[in-house]
Design an enzyme around this catalytic site. Structure first.
Site, PDB file in Angstrom:
ATOM      1  NE  ARG A  40      -2.486  -1.493   3.470  1.00  0.00           N
ATOM      2  CZ  ARG A  40      -2.485  -2.772   3.836  1.00  0.00           C
ATOM      3  NH1 ARG A  40      -2.975  -3.696   3.022  1.00  0.00           N
ATOM      4  NH2 ARG A  40      -1.982  -3.138   4.999  1.00  0.00           N
ATOM      5  CG  HIS A  49      -2.873 -16.437   1.304  1.00  0.00           C
ATOM      6  ND1 HIS A  49      -3.373 -16.702   2.552  1.00  0.00           N
ATOM      7  CD2 HIS A  49      -3.380 -15.244   0.949  1.00  0.00           C
ATOM      8  CE1 HIS A  49      -4.166 -15.716   2.937  1.00  0.00           C
ATOM      9  NE2 HIS A  49      -4.186 -14.813   1.978  1.00  0.00           N
TER      10      HIS A  49
END
Length: 415
Positions: free
Chosen positions: A123, A137
C-alpha cells in the site's frame, strides 16, 4: 497424435482434473481486474499492540523494496532455522545450545513480522496486486510444516508421532482457512488466531526452551507447579507438559478453528442463496491425503519415523501442501471452480499401500531402502513441480497485469 489430443481433451473435462482447475489464459486472468483484498482480524493483540509495531517496521522498509521480496525474506529466516536443526539437533531431540532456541524464536518472529508488513509495503508503494495475495499465502503454506518442524525441535519431541503431529497440524488449519477464503472471499482471523496469538505462543515456547532447555517439556505440571495438586486430578497433574500442549492444540483446532470456518462458509453461501452441503465434498481429497499421511507415519513397517526422516518428509510435504493451497487461492482470485486435487498428492495416496497395507498382508517387497528412495523422490518431485508451476503462474500474472514480481516498476517517491 490426434488420439492423444482427444484423450487429453477428455481428461481436461473430468471434474477433478488438475488442468481444468487452473487454466492460465486471458479469459481466466481477466477476473484479476475485479480483485479487491478483504480481511477481518478481530485479535485484540493485533489491533491494540502489534499494529503499531508492524506500522513502525513497515516505515523502515525502503520504498524501492518490492512487497514480495519482504514476504520471501520471511521464509528465508525459517529456512535458516531448518539449517540450524540439521546442524545442531538433527535428531529433533537435542538438547542444542541455548542460543539455538533463541534463534528459533527470532526466526519465527521475523517471519511473522515480514508476513504482516508486506501488505503495508504494497500500500505504501502503490503496488498492491492479486499476485501479492497469492504469493503471501503461498509462502504461508510452505511454512506450515517447516514452522511445525522448528516447534518439534524446540520441544525436543523427536521423530515421534507427537513430533509428526506438531509438524503437520498447521496444514489442517491452513487448508480450512483457505477453503473458507475461497467461499467467503474474505480472510477471517478470530479473536484468538494462529498468525498472531499462535505465533506468540510458539515464540514463547522457544524462549522457554532456550532458558530451561527442551527437557522442560518432559516434566509434568506437578513438577513445575506442585501446589496445583490440591485441585487438579492426578491424571492431569502427572501428564507431561508436551502432551498437555498437544491436547490443547488439537482441542483448539477441532473446537474453535474448524467450526468457525464451517460457520463462515455456511453464512456466506446462505447469503448468496447457494447450497452449503455440496461444499463439503471439496474436503474429500485433502482428508484422504491426511488419512494417508496418518497410516504412512503410523505404520510399524515404515522407517520414516523410526530412522529419523521427519525433516525430509516435512520438506517434501511443504511443497505438496503449498501446491494444494495456492491452487485454491488462485481459483479464488480468478473465480474458477474449486480445485479438488493436485498430482503432488499422489505419492502420499500411494504410500500407505506400499508401506502399510501390503506389508501387513505379508507382501514385503518394499524395504526400508526403497522407502527412503521413495521419500527422496517425493521431495524432489514436489519441489521441482511446485517451482515450475509457480514460475508459470507468476509470469502469466505479471505479463497480464504489467507488473514485476520482485521489483516495483515505478518506485514510489518520498514526500
Amino acid at each position: 497424435m490426434s488420439l492423444f489430443a482427444n484423450a487429453w481433451q477428455h481428461l481436461s473435462n473430468f471434474p477433478f482434473s488438475e488442468r481444468k482447475a487452473e487454466l492460465i489464459d486471458s479469459e481466466t486472468l481477466s477476473h484479476l481486474k475485479l480483485y479487491k483484498y478483504s480481511s477481518v482480524d478481530k485479535s485484540f493483540i493485533s489491533k491494540y499492540i502489534l499494529r503499531h509495531y508492524w506500522n513502525y517496521c513497515a516505515q523502515l522498509m525502503p520504498l524501492w523494496l518490492a512487497p514480495n521480496v519482504i514476504t520471501l525474506l520471511g521464509l528465508i529466516f525459517i529456512y535458516i532455522n531448518i539449517l540450524c536443526i540439521l546442524i545442531y539437533v538433527p535428531d529433533l531431540v537435542g538438547p542444542g545450545p541455548s542460543w539455538l532456541y533463541f534463534s528459533f524464536a527470532a526466526g519465527l518472529w521475523l517471519y511473522s513480522t515480514m508476513d504482516n508488513i508486506d501488505g503495508k509495503q504494497a500500500r505504501r508503494t502503490g503496488s498492491s496486486s492479486p499476485l501479492g495475495e497469492l504469493f503471501d499465502h503461498g509462502i504461508d503454506s510452505l511454512n506450515c510444516t517447516l514452522g511445525g518442524l522448528v516447534e518439534t525441535a524446540c520441544m525436543g519431541l523427536g521423530p515421534t508421532r507427537t513430533g509428526a503431529f506438531i509438524t503437520l497440524v498447521s496444514c489442517l488449519a491452513m487448508f480450512f482457512s483457505t477453503w473458507e477464503t475461497y467461499h467467503t472471499h474474505t480472510l477471517y482471523l478470530g479473536y484468538f488466531n494462529g498468525p498472531t496469538e499462535g505465533i506468540i505462543i510458539a515464540v514463547s515456547l522457544m524462549i522457554i526452551s532456550g532458558v530451561f532447555g527442551p527437557h522442560i517439556w518432559q516434566k509434568t505440571l506437578l513438577d513445575i507447579l506442585p501446589f496445583v495438586s490440591s485441585f487438579l486430578p492426578a491424571s492431569v497433574g502427572n501428564t507431561p507438559l508436551r502432551d498437555i500442549f498437544v491436547n490443547i492444540v488439537a482441542l483448539a483446532f477441532f473446537s474453535a478453528h474448524l467450526p468457525f470456518c464451517v460457520y463462515n462458509v455456511y453464512e456466506a453461501r446462505k447469503s448468496r442463496h447457494q447450497p452449503f452441503l455440496p461444499t463439503l465434498k471439496e474436503w474429500v481429497p485433502f482428508v484422504w491425503s491426511a488419512l494417508s499421511v496418518y497410516f504412512w507415519l503410523d505404520s510399524p513397517y515404515s522407517i520414516l519415523l523410526s530412522e529419523n526422516h521427519l525433516v525430509l518428509f516435512a520438506l517434501a510435504t511443504s511443497f505438496s501442501f503449498g501446491r494444494v493451497t495456492t491452487k485454491i487461492i488462485l481459483a479464488h482470485l480468478t473465480r474458477q471452480p474449486f480445485p479438488y486435487w493436485t498430482i503432488l498428492m499422489v505419492p502420499v495416496y500411494i504410500a500407505p499401500l506400499l508401506f502399510y497395507w501390503l506389508p501387513s498382508s505379508g507382501i514385503t517387497l518394499f524395504t526400508g531402502k526403497f522407502e527412503l528412495l521413495y521419500l527422496w523422490f517425493y521431495a524432489i518431485f514436489s519441489f521441482t513441480y511446485f517451482m515450475a508451476w509457480a514460475r508459470v503462474v507468476i509470469n502469466a500474472i505479471c505479463d497480464y497485469l504489467g507488473i514485476n514480481c520482485f521489483t516495483i516498476k515505478t518506485p514510489a517517491k518520498v514526500d
